[in-house]
Design a protein around this motif. Sequence first.
Motif, PDB file in Angstrom:
ATOM      1  N   ARG A   1       0.721  -0.759  -0.432  1.00  0.00           N
ATOM      2  CA  ARG A   1      -0.130  -0.246  -0.149  1.00  0.00           C
ATOM      3  C   ARG A   1       0.898   1.483   0.018  1.00  0.00           C
ATOM      4  N   VAL A   2       2.139   1.486   0.789  1.00  0.00           N
ATOM      5  CA  VAL A   2       2.870   2.472   0.482  1.00  0.00           C
ATOM      6  C   VAL A   2       3.380   2.754  -0.433  1.00  0.00           C
ATOM      7  N   THR A   3       4.065   1.026  -1.051  1.00  0.00           N
ATOM      8  CA  THR A   3       4.781   1.258  -2.597  1.00  0.00           C
ATOM      9  C   THR A   3       3.649   1.552  -3.580  1.00  0.00           C
ATOM     10  N   ILE A   4       2.788   1.508  -4.264  1.00  0.00           N
ATOM     11  CA  ILE A   4       2.142   1.603  -4.920  1.00  0.00           C
ATOM     12  C   ILE A   4       1.316   2.424  -4.456  1.00  0.00           C
ATOM     13  N   ARG A   5       1.481   3.355  -3.192  1.00  0.00           N
ATOM     14  CA  ARG A   5       0.501   4.675  -2.797  1.00  0.00           C
ATOM     15  C   ARG A   5       2.249   5.968  -3.538  1.00  0.00           C
ATOM     16  N   ASP A   6       3.511   5.237  -3.218  1.00  0.00           N
ATOM     17  CA  ASP A   6       5.248   6.392  -3.715  1.00  0.00           C
ATOM     18  C   ASP A   6       4.934   6.242  -5.320  1.00  0.00           C
ATOM     19  N   LEU A   7       3.845   5.150  -5.990  1.00  0.00           N
ATOM     20  CA  LEU A   7       4.632   4.533  -7.160  1.00  0.00           C
ATOM     21  C   LEU A   7       3.594   5.355  -7.686  1.00  0.00           C
ATOM     22  N   LEU A   8       2.229   5.928  -7.744  1.00  0.00           N
ATOM     23  CA  LEU A   8       1.228   6.894  -8.080  1.00  0.00           C
ATOM     24  C   LEU A   8       1.888   8.053  -7.655  1.00  0.00           C
ATOM     25  N   SER A   9       2.358   9.079  -6.742  1.00  0.00           N
ATOM     26  CA  SER A   9       2.956   9.834  -6.213  1.00  0.00           C
ATOM     27  C   SER A   9       3.049  10.933  -7.484  1.00  0.00           C
ATOM     28  N   ILE A  10       4.241  10.578  -8.296  1.00  0.00           N
ATOM     29  CA  ILE A  10       4.965  10.892  -8.985  1.00  0.00           C
ATOM     30  C   ILE A  10       6.098  12.036  -8.525  1.00  0.00           C
ATOM     31  N   ASP A  11       6.511  11.003  -7.304  1.00  0.00           N
ATOM     32  CA  ASP A  11       7.552  12.016  -6.788  1.00  0.00           C
ATOM     33  C   ASP A  11       8.777  11.466  -6.435  1.00  0.00           C
ATOM     34  N   PRO A  12      10.067  11.119  -7.212  1.00  0.00           N
ATOM     35  CA  PRO A  12      10.736  10.573  -7.652  1.00  0.00           C
ATOM     36  C   PRO A  12      11.843  10.639  -6.032  1.00  0.00           C
ATOM     37  N   GLU A  13      10.983  11.518  -5.118  1.00  0.00           N
ATOM     38  CA  GLU A  13      12.345  11.469  -4.456  1.00  0.00           C
ATOM     39  C   GLU A  13      11.670  10.360  -2.974  1.00  0.00           C
ATOM     40  N   ARG A  14      10.442   9.877  -3.019  1.00  0.00           N
ATOM     41  CA  ARG A  14       9.901   8.987  -2.958  1.00  0.00           C
ATOM     42  C   ARG A  14      10.853   7.143  -2.391  1.00  0.00           C
ATOM     43  N   TRP A  15      11.933   7.408  -2.960  1.00  0.00           N
ATOM     44  CA  TRP A  15      11.993   6.012  -4.365  1.00  0.00           C
ATOM     45  C   TRP A  15      12.796   4.697  -2.776  1.00  0.00           C
TER      46      TRP A  15
END
Length: 364
Positions: A219-233
Amino acid sequence: MKRLLALSAMIALTGAGCQMKPPAPTLPSTSSRQVVGTTDNVTTIAINDQPNYYIDYGLRSITPTSTKIDSRILLVPHHFLPVRQIGEAFATAPDAKRIILISPDHFSGCRTAVCTTGANFTYDQLQISTTPANADFIEKRDSVFTREHGIRGLLPFVATRWPDAQITPLTIRADAATSSIDELTHWVTQQFQDKNTYLVTTIDLSHYLPAYLADIHDRVTIRDLLSIDPERWQTMEIDNPPIARITLAVARELGLKGTLLSHTNSLRLAQSWSIREGTSHAIIQYGLNGQEPENVTTTLYTDPSRMIASPENRYYWGFDRVVTTTTKQDWAIIETSTGTQIIPLPVIRQGDSFLPVTDADYPR
């Protein structure tokens, strides 16, 4: 997924709506390297990571009549239990003349951070030629690709969907420096000056955990992959964070949004509830239209007096926060805009180790 080699599920092909249960794919060993030959200094590499009927099951989804979805980037797994979903995702990708395919360098065979190849690949009757990337920071090293299942497994899908396209394979190491990651990001973004360019990237999500625990991390990973924020990598529980950064950075430069097409887990696909270590997968298309990421925050409450054993300590990855307790119990709290959920995380003791319970033993 490295640890799921004992599964013996079969593909059910008895009609529409049947659940797919393909045999668990095995990662290539040294014996699966097969350099067919070298002609005029061009290496030819056989694609033999999976049985042909296995990949063919996914390739059957790619037809000329498939409905196309406008996108510029496709993110897919290279763990092949969701082979049908992978094929369906490629089927909906738009036409293109140049394909850039970026995979993890699973075996760290590249002497630099990024490698490419101009080798020819063969799969059954399919002959797949590739064009190496041309940049000073990218090493051309064919030997990396004789083992790299992230490239070899997906090339039949790329070549079937885009039979006339120029294909450029690339690998990047999981330990690549941020400067190398951003250098490759800049190079990829420049290639999109040609409007006929399409990017395929591949990562697998949670590793070595039961499905109920992977679900929280995902849920965290998919949230971040949809965030279009590369700093969450760096906080994602995935196999190659640099590829997540590249995917999101290119998507941001192009003004794209993500759409989740599929989320699966190997243990559920194979119905292997008594196995503790699974791999999860997400398939995401990035185009001008997309979905908003889920408003979710996860917290792990854990007692450090009994460390939970898991390969690479992945049990502790993938949470937004980790809070220590003295309760000799672990649990997770998931907070969303609609409420809060408390999820118990029971463990068992085996010798001197504490392990997450399997999905079969998880209380429902």
